[in-house]
Scaffold this active site. Structure first.
Site, PDB file in Angstrom:
ATOM      1  N   CYS A   2     -33.424   9.385 -30.005  1.00 54.91           N
ATOM      2  CA  CYS A   2     -34.168  10.353 -29.211  1.00 54.91           C
ATOM      3  C   CYS A   2     -33.186  11.253 -28.452  1.00 54.91           C
ATOM      4  O   CYS A   2     -32.230  10.788 -27.854  1.00 54.91           O
ATOM      5  CB  CYS A   2     -35.130   9.742 -28.197  1.00 54.91           C
ATOM      6  SG  CYS A   2     -36.434   8.785 -28.947  1.00 54.91           S
ATOM      7  N   ARG A  27     -29.963  12.643 -33.265  1.00 58.46           N
ATOM      8  CA  ARG A  27     -30.371  11.464 -32.488  1.00 58.46           C
ATOM      9  C   ARG A  27     -31.745  10.949 -32.900  1.00 58.46           C
ATOM     10  O   ARG A  27     -32.196   9.915 -32.415  1.00 58.46           O
ATOM     11  CB  ARG A  27     -30.395  11.801 -30.994  1.00 58.46           C
ATOM     12  CG  ARG A  27     -29.041  12.184 -30.452  1.00 58.46           C
ATOM     13  CD  ARG A  27     -29.154  12.522 -28.992  1.00 58.46           C
ATOM     14  NE  ARG A  27     -29.299  11.339 -28.176  1.00 58.46           N
ATOM     15  CZ  ARG A  27     -28.309  10.672 -27.619  1.00 58.46           C
ATOM     16  NH1 ARG A  27     -27.087  11.077 -27.774  1.00 58.46           N
ATOM     17  NH2 ARG A  27     -28.535   9.609 -26.894  1.00 58.46           N
ATOM     18  N   TRP A  72     -36.814   9.446 -32.297  1.00 56.08           N
ATOM     19  CA  TRP A  72     -36.591   8.365 -33.252  1.00 56.08           C
ATOM     20  C   TRP A  72     -37.577   7.275 -32.847  1.00 56.08           C
ATOM     21  O   TRP A  72     -37.442   6.674 -31.782  1.00 56.08           O
ATOM     22  CB  TRP A  72     -35.155   7.856 -33.170  1.00 56.08           C
ATOM     23  CG  TRP A  72     -34.806   6.891 -34.253  1.00 56.08           C
ATOM     24  CD1 TRP A  72     -34.417   7.188 -35.529  1.00 56.08           C
ATOM     25  CD2 TRP A  72     -34.802   5.455 -34.171  1.00 56.08           C
ATOM     26  NE1 TRP A  72     -34.182   6.033 -36.235  1.00 56.08           N
ATOM     27  CE2 TRP A  72     -34.411   4.954 -35.433  1.00 56.08           C
ATOM     28  CE3 TRP A  72     -35.102   4.544 -33.157  1.00 56.08           C
ATOM     29  CZ2 TRP A  72     -34.300   3.600 -35.702  1.00 56.08           C
ATOM     30  CZ3 TRP A  72     -35.003   3.190 -33.434  1.00 56.08           C
ATOM     31  CH2 TRP A  72     -34.605   2.727 -34.691  1.00 56.08           C
ATOM     32  N   ASN A  98     -35.939   9.193 -23.260  1.00 53.04           N
ATOM     33  CA  ASN A  98     -35.131   8.466 -24.231  1.00 53.04           C
ATOM     34  C   ASN A  98     -34.838   7.114 -23.628  1.00 53.04           C
ATOM     35  O   ASN A  98     -34.347   7.034 -22.497  1.00 53.04           O
ATOM     36  CB  ASN A  98     -33.819   9.227 -24.512  1.00 53.04           C
ATOM     37  CG  ASN A  98     -32.852   8.395 -25.338  1.00 53.04           C
ATOM     38  OD1 ASN A  98     -33.271   7.566 -26.145  1.00 53.04           O
ATOM     39  ND2 ASN A  98     -31.562   8.601 -25.135  1.00 53.04           N
ATOM     40  N   GLY A  99     -35.133   6.048 -24.368  1.00 54.85           N
ATOM     41  CA  GLY A  99     -34.890   4.692 -23.870  1.00 54.85           C
ATOM     42  C   GLY A  99     -36.072   3.813 -24.214  1.00 54.85           C
ATOM     43  O   GLY A  99     -36.905   4.171 -25.050  1.00 54.85           O
ATOM     44  N   GLU A 461     -17.243  -1.061 -45.499  1.00 54.65           N
ATOM     45  CA  GLU A 461     -17.547   0.244 -44.913  1.00 54.65           C
ATOM     46  C   GLU A 461     -17.969   1.225 -46.032  1.00 54.65           C
ATOM     47  O   GLU A 461     -18.906   2.018 -45.859  1.00 54.65           O
ATOM     48  CB  GLU A 461     -16.316   0.770 -44.163  1.00 54.65           C
ATOM     49  CG  GLU A 461     -16.378   2.213 -43.714  1.00 54.65           C
ATOM     50  CD  GLU A 461     -17.544   2.520 -42.772  1.00 54.65           C
ATOM     51  OE1 GLU A 461     -18.228   1.598 -42.320  1.00 54.65           O
ATOM     52  OE2 GLU A 461     -17.773   3.725 -42.522  1.00 54.65           O
ATOM     53  N   LYS A 465     -21.473   3.316 -46.416  1.00 53.14           N
ATOM     54  CA  LYS A 465     -21.535   4.787 -46.543  1.00 53.14           C
ATOM     55  C   LYS A 465     -22.440   5.164 -47.710  1.00 53.14           C
ATOM     56  O   LYS A 465     -23.288   6.036 -47.598  1.00 53.14           O
ATOM     57  CB  LYS A 465     -20.145   5.393 -46.797  1.00 53.14           C
ATOM     58  CG  LYS A 465     -19.217   5.500 -45.638  1.00 53.14           C
ATOM     59  CD  LYS A 465     -19.461   6.671 -44.721  1.00 53.14           C
ATOM     60  CE  LYS A 465     -20.324   6.266 -43.568  1.00 53.14           C
ATOM     61  NZ  LYS A 465     -19.711   5.554 -42.491  1.00 53.14           N
ATOM     62  N   GLU A 468     -26.254   4.307 -46.930  1.00 47.33           N
ATOM     63  CA  GLU A 468     -26.989   5.052 -45.906  1.00 47.33           C
ATOM     64  C   GLU A 468     -27.251   6.493 -46.292  1.00 47.33           C
ATOM     65  O   GLU A 468     -28.286   7.039 -45.931  1.00 47.33           O
ATOM     66  CB  GLU A 468     -26.333   4.936 -44.526  1.00 47.33           C
ATOM     67  CG  GLU A 468     -25.010   5.612 -44.372  1.00 47.33           C
ATOM     68  CD  GLU A 468     -24.423   5.444 -42.972  1.00 47.33           C
ATOM     69  OE1 GLU A 468     -25.168   5.432 -41.991  1.00 47.33           O
ATOM     70  OE2 GLU A 468     -23.183   5.342 -42.887  1.00 47.33           O
ATOM     71  N   HIS A 484     -18.997 -16.959 -57.238  1.00 44.93           N
ATOM     72  CA  HIS A 484     -19.768 -18.044 -56.628  1.00 44.93           C
ATOM     73  C   HIS A 484     -21.254 -17.726 -56.566  1.00 44.93           C
ATOM     74  O   HIS A 484     -21.976 -18.301 -55.766  1.00 44.93           O
ATOM     75  CB  HIS A 484     -19.203 -18.360 -55.234  1.00 44.93           C
ATOM     76  CG  HIS A 484     -17.801 -18.864 -55.292  1.00 44.93           C
ATOM     77  ND1 HIS A 484     -17.473 -20.117 -55.770  1.00 44.93           N
ATOM     78  CD2 HIS A 484     -16.620 -18.258 -55.002  1.00 44.93           C
ATOM     79  CE1 HIS A 484     -16.158 -20.274 -55.744  1.00 44.93           C
ATOM     80  NE2 HIS A 484     -15.617 -19.145 -55.290  1.00 44.93           N
ATOM     81  N   LYS A 579     -28.169   8.744 -34.862  1.00 46.66           N
ATOM     82  CA  LYS A 579     -26.727   8.551 -34.665  1.00 46.66           C
ATOM     83  C   LYS A 579     -26.403   7.576 -33.547  1.00 46.66           C
ATOM     84  O   LYS A 579     -25.540   6.739 -33.683  1.00 46.66           O
ATOM     85  CB  LYS A 579     -26.073   9.896 -34.384  1.00 46.66           C
ATOM     86  CG  LYS A 579     -24.573   9.771 -34.242  1.00 46.66           C
ATOM     87  CD  LYS A 579     -23.839  10.778 -35.043  1.00 46.66           C
ATOM     88  CE  LYS A 579     -22.354  10.529 -35.051  1.00 46.66           C
ATOM     89  NZ  LYS A 579     -21.932   9.760 -36.222  1.00 46.66           N
TER      90      LYS A 579
HETATM   91  C1  F6R Z   1     -22.563   4.298 -40.141  1.00 43.47           C
HETATM   92  C2  F6R Z   1     -22.693   4.492 -38.712  1.00 43.47           C
HETATM   93  C3  F6R Z   1     -23.235   3.387 -37.892  1.00 43.47           C
HETATM   94  C4  F6R Z   1     -22.480   3.308 -36.544  1.00 43.47           C
HETATM   95  C5  F6R Z   1     -23.121   2.247 -35.642  1.00 43.47           C
HETATM   96  C6  F6R Z   1     -22.378   2.113 -34.341  1.00 43.47           C
HETATM   97  O1  F6R Z   1     -22.056   5.427 -40.778  1.00 43.47           O
HETATM   98  O2  F6R Z   1     -22.398   5.550 -38.210  1.00 43.47           O
HETATM   99  O3  F6R Z   1     -23.173   2.174 -38.557  1.00 43.47           O
HETATM  100  O4  F6R Z   1     -21.149   3.014 -36.808  1.00 43.47           O
HETATM  101  O5  F6R Z   1     -24.455   2.577 -35.379  1.00 43.47           O
HETATM  102  O6  F6R Z   1     -22.364   3.305 -33.620  1.00 43.47           O
HETATM  103  P1  F6R Z   1     -21.314   3.540 -32.480  1.00 43.47           P
HETATM  104  O7  F6R Z   1     -19.966   3.608 -33.106  1.00 43.47           O
HETATM  105  O8  F6R Z   1     -21.706   4.831 -31.835  1.00 43.47           O
HETATM  106  O9  F6R Z   1     -21.420   2.379 -31.556  1.00 43.47           O
END
Ligand code: F6R
Length: 584
Positions: A2, A27, A72, A98-99, A461, A465, A468, A484, A579
């Protein structure tokens, strides 16, 4: 998670609110809405889905005080009736939030018993009615009374139909006030306002901003607070696409500069939180957890110091064993991730704590010693430069610990760290090959990633990527673990991405590649060694002693990007995501 924005000034608020929301849309993008105060009347427009659905509805909105929201969804489906701003029963107040309000059910019953009816399923609507309930002619008194009844987290923007001011309150959700001459804005983060100002009040918990021709900051007892102006150093152009088709691609290409800035800040500066520590807990969520995991492999292997890498949401509830001479190191690009903040809080009074954070003055930086990354604003939901600068800080920590031990390898490590911007630049020249591979992967519905040691963290990682942003299911395993169980899933044409940059583990990983090849897999090797005999395609990243797992991660960012691009996905705003994850 949000985004909220608000404006007080002399211009029409609605285009300014829409502009602010466009910079906050990462957001959340389930719905958007704005409310504008005009001649003692509050006009509201809301739309389901993306901000673009709202824009056409706001052209006739006039008035120079307003609030906006991009959502969100947490409580209630992403529908217009759950979209913000929420209007209070009397129509007097409009509010964006937001919250999460944890006691909203109890407050809802309290208000229902007093004749209030609800049109949404949200926790936020409760706050609008509660302020209305306490209003007897003075907005600030009503806000304070309402805030004192709320448990949970909130950043609020509020307007009132018979008060020509804009109000904002913060507790445990980020909120800034942007100062821009006669115009004043509020926003969930500085990034949204960089095209307007670099001067901010960063609100602390329990602070109310009362915005008219002047800005007054009060505490919840109604007393005035003297606040310092924070001057942001981020450049406004960094928050624009600058000709790239997506923020993600732009941010991938910004990595050499981001790494350069970060290493200049830390490589030769002291890091006192590393003195006298016996072991380290590194915590984070998502990609930040993957950085933590890679940090574990790197720091343990080089320094012999025990490192525990943990997912923050697990760490906080599993009673971890924390000793006074441990270091608790939280990693977070945003510095606002609720799980990471919660995890840091449970350990911070038991041992020394520090955080690797990108966003200046974010919540985590006030709870532990910050070791900033200097990635600049990261807008794409999928992190890239945020992640690699976190890894860089972990390499720098390893170098400092090595140096303290008088270990000879420190010089070669420092040389590689200094060369990182160039090495990443070289890795980025692989884009044409990775673009072709992306097109090749795009029709598949699943993929596997394997690696050993730090390459396993890089593989995790890389799988995240791909998942997502391209919605291709990707599973990641330590290369030796497939046999296994999971190897039963490999069939003719299954895509396997094998990361193999560690010479000491190369033969072992090659054996695992041969095992999947023998079962028909199409194997892409990401390596600094010649894997042409065992892989269908090899992507060759620069050979180094220590930092190649980081370079492999960069190659895989590009692979995920081009796979998603080939599928026509909405790369910067993948479905269901946001994000900054400020809820548990
Ligand atoms: C993946 C991604 C998320 C963040 C996670 C933590 O591409 O961006 O997995 O890494 O939500 O976010 P931060 O780093 O802001 O705590």
């Amino acid at each position: 998670m949000c985004g909220i924005v608000g404006y007080y000034g002399n211009e029409d608020a609605s285009p300014l609110l829409i502009n602010g929301l466009s910079r906050l849309e990462y957001r959340g993008y389930d719905s958007a809405g704005i409310a504008v105060l005009h001649n003692g009347k509050i006009d509201v427009q809301k739309a389901e889905g993306r901000l673009s659905n709202l824009i056409g509805l706001t052209t006739d909105m006039h008035g120079s005080i307003g609030i906006g929201h991009t959502r969100w969804a947490t409580h209630g489906a992403p529908e217009v009736r759950n979209a913000h701003p929420h209007i209070s029963k009397s129509g007097r107040f409009a509010l964006v939030h937001n919250g999460i309000i944890e006691n909203y059910k109890e407050l809802k019953s309290f208000l229902e018993a007093r004749g209030f009816t609800f049109v949404s399923d949200t926790d936020s609507e409760v706050i609008a009615h509660l302020i209305d309930f306490y209003y007897t002619g003075d907005v600030i008194t009503a806000l304070i009374k309402a805030a004192n009844r709320l448990s949970g987290s909130y950043a609020l923007g509020i307007i009132c139909n018979n008060d020509n001011r804009l109000f904002a309150i913060k507790k445990d959700s980020p909120l800034v006030v942007g100062l821009c001459g006669k115009d004043t804005f509020i926003a969930s983060d500085m990034q949204a306002l960089l095209d307007k100002t670099r001067d901010f009040y960063i609100l602390d918990n329990g602070e109310i901003a009362v915005i008219g021709d002047t800005v007054d900051i009060l505490n919840l007892s109604g007393e005035h607070i003297q606040k310092q102006i924070y001057h942001a150093t981020w450049d406004k152009t960094e928050a624009d696409k600058n000709g790239y088709p997506h923020f993600m691609l732009k941010e991938i290409y910004e990595q050499p500069e981001a790494l350069e800035r970060t290493l200049k800040a830390h490589l030769y500066a002291p890091l006192p939180f590393l003195y006298d520590i016996n072991s380290i807990h590194i915590i984070g969520c998502g990609s930040a957890y993957h950085a933590a995991l890679m940090g574990k492999y790197i720091i343990e292997a080089l320094t012999g110091i025990r490192v525990n890498a943990d997912i923050a949401s697990e760490f906080r509830y599993r009673n971890p064993i924390i000793k006074p001479d441990d270091l608790l190191l939280a990693i977070s690009q945003s510095g606002e991730t609720a799980d990471t903040i919660g995890a840091l809080e449970i350990g911070a009074n038991k041992c020394k704590s520090a955080c690797i954070v990108n966003v200046p003055e974010s919540t985590l930086t006030h709870k532990s010693t910050p070791m900033y990354t200097f990635a600049g604003p990261e807008v794409a939901v999928a992190t890239t430069k945020g992640f690699t600068t976190q890894l860089l800080n972990l390499y720098i920590i390893a170098a400092k610990l090595l140096k303290k031990r008088g270990d000879d390898r420190v010089q070669s490590l420092i040389e590689e760290i200094e060369a990182l911007p160039t090495l990443v630049q070289q890795t980025l020249t692989l884009e044409p090959q990775l673009k072709e591979l992306g097109k090749r992967i795009a029709p598949h519905s699943y993929a596997f990633f394997i690696g050993r040691g730090a390459d396993y963290a890089a593989a995790k990682e890389s799988a995240l990527k791909l998942k997502e942003i391209s919605y291709i299911h990707a599973d990641c395993y330590p290369a030796g673990e497939l046999k296994h169980g999971t190897i039963s899933l490999i069939e003719e044409g299954s895509v396997v991405v094998a990361i193999a940059t560690d010479k000491a583990l190369l033969d072992k990983t090659i054996s695992n590649i041969i095992e999947v090849k023998a079962r028909g897999a199409f194997v892409i090797g990401i390596s600094c060694f010649d894997l042409s005999k065992v892989c269908d395609v090899t992507v060759t990243v620069p050979a180094t002693q220590f930092v190649s797992p980081l370079l492999a991660s960069v190659a895989c960012q590009m692979l995920a990007y081009h796979t998603a691009a080939a599928k026509g996905c909405d790369i910067d705003k993948p479905r269901n995501l946001a994000k900054s994850v400020t809820v548990e």
